[in-house]
Write a protein that holds these residues in place. Structure first.
Motif, short mmCIF file in Angstrom:
data_model
loop_
_atom_site.label_atom_id
_atom_site.label_comp_id
_atom_site.label_asym_id
_atom_site.label_seq_id
_atom_site.Cartn_x
_atom_site.Cartn_y
_atom_site.Cartn_z
N ALA A 133 0.84 -1.19 0.00
CA ALA A 133 0.00 0.00 0.00
C ALA A 133 0.88 1.25 0.00
O ALA A 133 1.95 1.26 0.61
CB ALA A 133 -0.91 -0.02 1.22
N PRO A 134 0.48 2.28 -0.71
CA PRO A 134 1.35 3.45 -0.91
C PRO A 134 1.79 4.15 0.35
O PRO A 134 2.81 4.83 0.37
CB PRO A 134 0.50 4.37 -1.80
CG PRO A 134 -0.90 3.89 -1.66
CD PRO A 134 -0.81 2.43 -1.41
N GLY A 135 1.08 3.99 1.46
CA GLY A 135 1.49 4.64 2.70
C GLY A 135 2.67 3.97 3.38
O GLY A 135 3.25 4.52 4.33
N ILE A 136 3.04 2.78 2.92
CA ILE A 136 4.16 2.04 3.51
C ILE A 136 5.43 2.37 2.74
O ILE A 136 5.54 2.07 1.56
CB ILE A 136 3.90 0.52 3.48
CG1 ILE A 136 2.65 0.19 4.29
CG2 ILE A 136 5.10 -0.26 4.01
CD1 ILE A 136 2.19 -1.25 4.16
N ALA A 213 -3.36 -1.71 -9.30
CA ALA A 213 -4.46 -1.48 -8.34
C ALA A 213 -4.09 -0.47 -7.27
O ALA A 213 -4.85 -0.26 -6.32
CB ALA A 213 -4.87 -2.80 -7.70
N GLY A 214 -2.91 0.16 -7.40
CA GLY A 214 -2.54 1.21 -6.47
C GLY A 214 -1.35 0.94 -5.58
O GLY A 214 -0.93 1.82 -4.82
N ALA A 215 -0.78 -0.27 -5.64
CA ALA A 215 0.37 -0.59 -4.80
C ALA A 215 1.64 0.10 -5.30
O ALA A 215 1.73 0.52 -6.46
CB ALA A 215 0.60 -2.10 -4.77
N LYS A 216 2.62 0.21 -4.42
CA LYS A 216 3.93 0.76 -4.75
C LYS A 216 5.00 -0.29 -4.46
O LYS A 216 4.82 -1.15 -3.59
CB LYS A 216 4.22 2.02 -3.93
CG LYS A 216 3.18 3.12 -4.08
CD LYS A 216 3.11 3.64 -5.51
CE LYS A 216 2.09 4.76 -5.64
NZ LYS A 216 1.97 5.24 -7.04
#
Length: 358
Positions: A133-136, A213-216
């Motif tokens: 997830a992008p916040g990580i 799907a939005g992952a980084k």
């Protein structure tokens, strides 16, 4: 993207897969002595592979008829799998003859079977990432999170657990630990989209599908290996089959080399063929952006990158997949491959001493 119900073998072997791989400590035993080779072409070759971009040479070889052309009168029967441990269970159970598979399950198969399988070629290098997830943005932020891998003991599972240990992160449940959840790749995508997973250490195209799907990307596994090369997919065969039907195995390798040459020489068409094959197997094609990204993350080579396997064997212990390091003497048999390469005017590949009996 799920495998269709017409392939029941996956379900039947999944129950025993963990048991098959759990006791790999017999690796210290010397490989079983080989019977004399008969050289008789086989009536049938039962071949396994995954519906993944990392198995593109297998998918291309089947779709373009390269394997069938080289095998001639030998009947080719194929079986797709989701992850390596299930495939190992089928191979050691005698329902397969050869298979494209990840490097860690290949090592475990050799260890568990006391040398009843051999690694005979490479296929794919690279193409695995930890996507989150992008916040990580740091390893410590994985604490309290759930991260998926395809199956316990598979190549990505071992890589992730080794990386966790290197970053002083404990596996388990609770706010100070990282939960490792083994899931089929399509399920991982669904759960990530719904927010129930924080990410996964996954092979292509699944890492690219999560990115879509939005992952980084938190870790590209290529960054952990010299020159960015590590064997994601290799080709193994039952030792008895190799000894009894060397001409059939040589034909299989010629077909694989044709598929790799096609993939590297015709990248646009290779993407189309691979995507069409995945759609036939799973009822779902990859979006163009996902397909392009996935292909850019890996390379295809028939060289198994033998020098990496001692480290991979150590990694299995670090990750807890095996109790002790596998002795790899005799693990590789590249005689057929190097004969095929020589006949094609291509350079031989190095077994890094792993073709020698201990």
């Amino acid at each position: 993207m799920r495998l269709r119900s017409r392939i029941p073998l996956v379900a039947t072997v999944a129950v025993i897969a963990v048991g098959v791989l759990a006791s790999c400590s017999r690796a210290a035993e010397a490989p079983a002595p080989a019977p004399a080779a008969s050289g008789t072409p086989a009536a049938e070759l039962r071949l396994a592979y995954f519906p993944n971009i990392t198995h593109a040479p297998a998918l291309i070889g089947l779709d373009k008829g390269f394997f069938a052309q080289e095998l001639g009168s030998t009947k080719l029967t194929t079986q797709p799998f989701n992850a390596g441990p299930d495939e190992v269970a089928a191979l050691l159970g005698g329902s397969l003859d050869a298979g494209f598979i990840g490097s860690s399950p290949a090592i475990n198969a050799f260890a568990k079977s006391n040398g009843a399988v051999r690694l005979i070629a490479g296929s794919t290098s690279g193409g695995a990432q930890l996507v989150v997830a992008p916040g990580i943005t740091t390893p410590d932020q994985l604490k309290g999170k759930i991260i998926a891998t395809p199956q316990a003991g598979n190549t990505q599972d071992v890589s992730f657990k080794k990386w966790l240990k290197a970053n002083n992160l404990e596996i388990g449940t609770g706010p100070d630990k990282v939960t490792v959840q083994n899931l089929d790749n399509p399920r991982t995508l669904d759960l990530f989209k719904s927010g129930q997973l924080a990410g996964g250490w996954l092979p292509e195209p699944w890492s690219s599908r999560l990115v879509d799907a939005g992952a980084k990307v938190l870790v590209d596994e290529k960054s952990l290996w010299p020159n960015g090369q590590f064997p994601t997919t290799v080709l193994i065969v039952r030792t008895q089959y190799l000894q009894e039907h060397p001409d059939t195995i040589a034909a299989l390798l010629r077909g694989e080399q044709k598929a790799i040459d096609f993939a590297t020489g015709n990248p646009a068409e290779a993407k189309t063929v691979t995507n069409d094959s995945i759609k036939k197997l799973t009822n779902s094609a990859l979006a163009p952006a996902v397909l392009d990204r996935a292909f850019s993350e890996l390379s295809f080579t028939i060289d198994p990158l033998a020098a990496t396997f001692p480290q991979l064997s150590k990694d299995s212990v670090t990750a807890g997949a095996t109790e002790k390091e596998t002795k790899l003497a005799g693990f590789l048999d590249l005689k057929a491959l190097n004969s095929v390469l020589q006949a094609a005017g291509k350079p031989a590949v190095d077994a890094a001493g792993l073709d020698k009996q201990g």
